[in-house]
Design a protein around this motif. Structure first.
Motif, short mmCIF file in Angstrom:
data_model
loop_
_atom_site.label_atom_id
_atom_site.label_comp_id
_atom_site.label_asym_id
_atom_site.label_seq_id
_atom_site.Cartn_x
_atom_site.Cartn_y
_atom_site.Cartn_z
N LEU A 162 0.82 -1.21 0.00
CA LEU A 162 0.00 0.00 0.00
C LEU A 162 0.86 1.26 0.00
O LEU A 162 0.55 2.25 -0.67
N ARG A 163 1.95 1.23 0.73
CA ARG A 163 2.85 2.39 0.75
C ARG A 163 3.52 2.58 -0.60
O ARG A 163 3.69 3.71 -1.05
N ILE A 164 3.91 1.51 -1.25
CA ILE A 164 4.54 1.61 -2.57
C ILE A 164 3.54 2.13 -3.59
O ILE A 164 3.89 2.93 -4.47
N LEU A 165 2.29 1.72 -3.47
CA LEU A 165 1.25 2.15 -4.42
C LEU A 165 0.81 3.59 -4.20
O LEU A 165 0.29 4.23 -5.11
N ASP A 166 1.01 4.13 -3.00
CA ASP A 166 0.57 5.48 -2.66
C ASP A 166 1.58 6.51 -3.17
O ASP A 166 2.68 6.63 -2.63
N LYS A 167 1.20 7.26 -4.20
CA LYS A 167 2.11 8.24 -4.81
C LYS A 167 2.55 9.33 -3.84
O LYS A 167 3.60 9.94 -4.03
N SER A 168 1.76 9.59 -2.81
CA SER A 168 2.12 10.65 -1.86
C SER A 168 2.95 10.15 -0.68
O SER A 168 3.39 10.94 0.13
N ASP A 169 3.17 8.85 -0.60
CA ASP A 169 3.94 8.29 0.51
C ASP A 169 5.43 8.59 0.33
O ASP A 169 5.97 8.49 -0.77
N ASP A 170 6.08 8.93 1.41
CA ASP A 170 7.51 9.24 1.36
C ASP A 170 8.34 8.04 0.88
O ASP A 170 9.42 8.23 0.32
N LEU A 171 7.85 6.83 1.11
CA LEU A 171 8.59 5.65 0.65
C LEU A 171 8.80 5.71 -0.86
O LEU A 171 9.86 5.33 -1.35
#
Length: 78
Positions: A65-74
């Motif tokens: 989910l973090r990788i898929l989220d364009k706004s995530d710092d990851l």
């Protein structure tokens, strides 16, 4: 629960994130005197992405989910 599609997309995003690093390494190696510190840094980043890709599995919902989220710092650091 996430599907296999999300897992595959996350792997694709990680794979694509390697392209600028690969290009940077290629460009640096073409120079007469490549900067060895830069090459080491790029290689460490590539190794980290490769390790994440190797270790990621479809059950890693939090990471996917973090990788898929364009706004995530990851997404900004891979």
């Amino acid at each position: 629960m996430l599907g296999n599609f999300d897992y595959e997309v996350a792997l694709e995003i990680l794979g694509q994130s390697k392209q600028p690093l690969i290009q940077m390494r290629y460009d640096e190696m073409k120079k007469e005197n490549p900067n060895q510190d830069l090459l080491k840094f790029v290689q460490k980043r590539l190794n980290a992405i490769n390790e994440l890709m190797d270790e990621l599995n479809p059950e890693d919902e939090y990471l996917i989910l973090r990788i898929l989220d364009k706004s995530d710092d990851l997404r900004k650091i891979v």
